[in-house]
Enzyme design. Sequence first.
Site, PDB file in Angstrom:
ATOM      1  N   THR A  37       9.994  -6.007  -5.021  1.00 44.43           N
ATOM      2  CA  THR A  37       8.663  -5.365  -4.902  1.00 44.43           C
ATOM      3  C   THR A  37       7.709  -6.101  -5.935  1.00 44.43           C
ATOM      4  O   THR A  37       8.228  -6.760  -6.935  1.00 44.43           O
ATOM      5  CB  THR A  37       8.389  -3.879  -5.031  1.00 44.43           C
ATOM      6  OG1 THR A  37       8.863  -3.498  -6.381  1.00 44.43           O
ATOM      7  CG2 THR A  37       9.220  -3.006  -4.178  1.00 44.43           C
ATOM      8  N   GLU A  40      10.682  -0.974   0.120  1.00 46.19           N
ATOM      9  CA  GLU A  40      11.518   0.214  -0.081  1.00 46.19           C
ATOM     10  C   GLU A  40      12.175   0.891   0.891  1.00 46.19           C
ATOM     11  O   GLU A  40      12.965   1.612   1.096  1.00 46.19           O
ATOM     12  CB  GLU A  40      11.169   1.144  -1.260  1.00 46.19           C
ATOM     13  CG  GLU A  40      10.774   0.714  -2.584  1.00 46.19           C
ATOM     14  CD  GLU A  40       9.477   0.079  -3.057  1.00 46.19           C
ATOM     15  OE1 GLU A  40       8.922  -0.478  -2.019  1.00 46.19           O
ATOM     16  OE2 GLU A  40       9.095  -0.104  -4.136  1.00 46.19           O
ATOM     17  N   LYS A  43     -12.433   7.167  -8.033  1.00 44.99           N
ATOM     18  CA  LYS A  43     -12.490   8.695  -8.505  1.00 44.99           C
ATOM     19  C   LYS A  43     -13.938   9.064  -8.846  1.00 44.99           C
ATOM     20  O   LYS A  43     -14.203   8.526 -10.010  1.00 44.99           O
ATOM     21  CB  LYS A  43     -11.724   9.250  -9.380  1.00 44.99           C
ATOM     22  CG  LYS A  43      -9.891   9.071  -8.914  1.00 44.99           C
ATOM     23  CD  LYS A  43      -8.927   9.192 -10.133  1.00 44.99           C
ATOM     24  CE  LYS A  43      -7.662   8.836  -9.808  1.00 44.99           C
ATOM     25  NZ  LYS A  43      -7.466   7.288  -9.577  1.00 44.99           N
ATOM     26  N   TRP A 100     -12.136  12.182  -4.480  1.00 44.86           N
ATOM     27  CA  TRP A 100     -11.589  10.744  -4.045  1.00 44.86           C
ATOM     28  C   TRP A 100     -12.417   9.997  -2.995  1.00 44.86           C
ATOM     29  O   TRP A 100     -12.651  10.761  -1.959  1.00 44.86           O
ATOM     30  CB  TRP A 100     -10.026  10.729  -3.795  1.00 44.86           C
ATOM     31  CG  TRP A 100      -9.407  11.239  -4.882  1.00 44.86           C
ATOM     32  CD1 TRP A 100      -9.740  11.438  -6.243  1.00 44.86           C
ATOM     33  CD2 TRP A 100      -7.804  11.211  -5.076  1.00 44.86           C
ATOM     34  NE1 TRP A 100      -8.514  11.649  -6.812  1.00 44.86           N
ATOM     35  CE2 TRP A 100      -7.339  11.610  -6.280  1.00 44.86           C
ATOM     36  CE3 TRP A 100      -6.959  11.101  -3.835  1.00 44.86           C
ATOM     37  CZ2 TRP A 100      -6.055  11.798  -6.627  1.00 44.86           C
ATOM     38  CZ3 TRP A 100      -5.271  11.322  -3.988  1.00 44.86           C
ATOM     39  CH2 TRP A 100      -5.079  11.526  -5.489  1.00 44.86           C
TER      40      TRP A 100
HETATM   41  P1  ADP Z   1       4.453  -5.541  -1.937  1.00 47.77           P
HETATM   42  O1  ADP Z   1       3.914  -3.975  -2.675  1.00 47.77           O
HETATM   43  O2  ADP Z   1       5.392  -6.130  -2.708  1.00 47.77           O
HETATM   44  O3  ADP Z   1       3.176  -6.128  -1.872  1.00 47.77           O
HETATM   45  P2  ADP Z   1       4.923  -4.095   0.436  1.00 47.77           P
HETATM   46  O4  ADP Z   1       5.014  -4.722   1.685  1.00 47.77           O
HETATM   47  O5  ADP Z   1       6.298  -3.393  -0.102  1.00 47.77           O
HETATM   48  O6  ADP Z   1       4.812  -5.221  -0.409  1.00 47.77           O
HETATM   49  O7  ADP Z   1       3.800  -3.077   0.160  1.00 47.77           O
HETATM   50  C1  ADP Z   1       3.840  -1.759   0.702  1.00 47.77           C
HETATM   51  C2  ADP Z   1       2.592  -1.219   0.643  1.00 47.77           C
HETATM   52  O8  ADP Z   1       1.482  -1.919   1.467  1.00 47.77           O
HETATM   53  C3  ADP Z   1       2.350   0.247   1.144  1.00 47.77           C
HETATM   54  O9  ADP Z   1       2.723   0.964   0.086  1.00 47.77           O
HETATM   55  C4  ADP Z   1       0.944   0.422   1.373  1.00 47.77           C
HETATM   56  O10 ADP Z   1       0.227   0.673   0.130  1.00 47.77           O
HETATM   57  C5  ADP Z   1       0.439  -0.949   2.144  1.00 47.77           C
HETATM   58  N1  ADP Z   1       0.737  -1.232   3.504  1.00 47.77           N
HETATM   59  C6  ADP Z   1       1.595  -1.342   4.232  1.00 47.77           C
HETATM   60  N2  ADP Z   1       1.229  -1.364   5.632  1.00 47.77           N
HETATM   61  C7  ADP Z   1      -0.118  -0.673   5.332  1.00 47.77           C
HETATM   62  C8  ADP Z   1      -0.951  -0.370   6.381  1.00 47.77           C
HETATM   63  N3  ADP Z   1      -0.792  -0.322   8.034  1.00 47.77           N
HETATM   64  N4  ADP Z   1      -2.197   0.156   6.274  1.00 47.77           N
HETATM   65  C9  ADP Z   1      -2.442   0.334   4.876  1.00 47.77           C
HETATM   66  N5  ADP Z   1      -1.611   0.017   3.779  1.00 47.77           N
HETATM   67  C10 ADP Z   1      -0.244  -0.665   4.377  1.00 47.77           C
END
Ligand code: ADP
Length: 543
Positions: A185, A331, A440, A445
């Site tokens: 990640t 994850e 915040k 929020w």
């Molecule tokens: P990295 O964290 O390595 O950039 P990830 O693909 O694992 O890659 O990221 C996951 C995060 O991306 C999610 O926890 C969320 O915050 C965001 N995310 C993924 N898809 C969406 C979506 N459709 N809308 C909003 N946020 C998203």
Amino acid sequence: MQGLMQDWPLLAHKVLDHAATCHPDQEIVSRSIEGPIHRQTYTDLNRRAKQLASGCQKRGIKLGDVVGTMAWNGYRHLESWYAIMGIGAVVHTLNPRLFPEQLVYIIDHAEDTCFFVDLTFVPILEAIQDKLPKITNFVVMTDREHMPETKLRGVICYEELLAEGDDDFVWPEFDENTACGMCYTSGTTGNPKGVVYSHRSNVLHAMATNMADALGFLSTDTVMPVVPMFHANAWSTAFSAPMAGAKMVMPGAQMDGASIYELLDTEQATITLAVPTVWLMLLQYLEQNPEKKLDALKRVVIGGSACPESMMKAFEEGYDIEVIHAWGMTEMSPLGTLGTRKGGMQGMSQEEWWPIKLKQGRPPFTVEMRITDDDEKELPRDGKAFGHLVVRGPCISKAYLKGEGGNILDGQGFFDTGDVSTVDEYGFMQITDRSKDVIKSGGEWISSIDLENIAVGHPDVAEAAVIGIEHPKWDERPLLVVVKKEGTEPDGADILKFMEGKIAKWWMPDDVAFVEEIPHTATGKISKLQLRQAFEDYSLPTA
Ligand code: ADP
């Protein structure tokens, strides 16, 4: 009493076996790194993956070894995934957009001993190989004719490695819980952390995403994953498309609007998947070339970041292409929710359905999901309460590689996604923010994502990001950062006026800043971290 069914471990290469047996002539079309369009069938893919597996075994790669790959979406990358996984070794995908120091950390931490690299990325590995003493061989993913002059240690030509293998190789069987894939990640806080998939989790995840209410690939589909194989498992397509017997189209290194359009059109793709930035490029290309049509394309899957309403409208109303908004994370293998209509919603009018469709969607079987307060107490599913989004299931991480980050599950075995969201009475989830990006203000929020999605609806806004800026009275107030569309000169007041009535008054950004470019992370998301750093000394006119 135990059931009397056969032991048939859920192994990744069983997917390929199935594709080759039941869909032998179905095609995999790749834009090769060398240039030409390459075509092969599942029969070819299966034969070559097995031969490569045998070649790898002869070179000493064995169960449990970690093999790095840095490659575009293409047939050789697919073959190497199946070959490496098929002998019980672990495919560790590396994102070439990471900084060299991050690559060194990740490759070293994962203990990669062999590394498969596309021609494009040879210079990246040459520059860091001295810091990677554990790697004994670099396999350059091309044929002899295209082998570059390279100083890579123990360099092997991919086609020669494949040719060393036996063509009567038989896949071994082993425990389905054996590791088969690894993806770090991005680690916006602390070091990157290794997510480790098993054969079982990848097979189950592909089955879950293939359910009709999820992505439901058919053997009559042509699937084009633009989302890279080095980004969160290519959203499972390397498994789910062969499992369904669908034709695959792999775009290689050319990710610009014109190249993506060309492949979608010539190969008649019916479904394609990527992050919003890719679709922004495609839509711009289509806008500039109004004679171009996408007749075969039925569905576009958008995830990784929130899909703005303007983008969803452009596809649905402009081109009659259904948008499926999806949410997930590395994850989670990675798909967690998909925004498709469910039973009882058939009769909904467009006005009723549209705000629900814009949400991130609902989980398929295998994903348990809920929102909780700071004390892990579940919050109501009313579409209003928002809290920590936590998830549980067989394709969701229970720990990071080498126990990095300690215990990552709560008392009931749920994993905290780091996202803040609502869940409505239909079970549709909506992300309001990442917990570290939420603004915040006065103890309440404000969702940066909501503000961004509305701002990009303004005709002169190409991209928008919202961050919290320190404020003496309210703690934080939102600042809207905007990249103008080429050839336009919007003014800040006009953009804010456009947002009026679409959000609560107190959510209105205190100021608008124009920039040439908004920084992105290696996975194409807006980098709020870098943006906050860039605006560290910024003071709001309201302060
Ligand atoms: P990295 O964290 O390595 O950039 P990830 O693909 O694992 O890659 O990221 C996951 C995060 O991306 C999610 O926890 C969320 O915050 C965001 N995310 C993924 N898809 C969406 C979506 N459709 N809308 C909003 N946020 C998203």
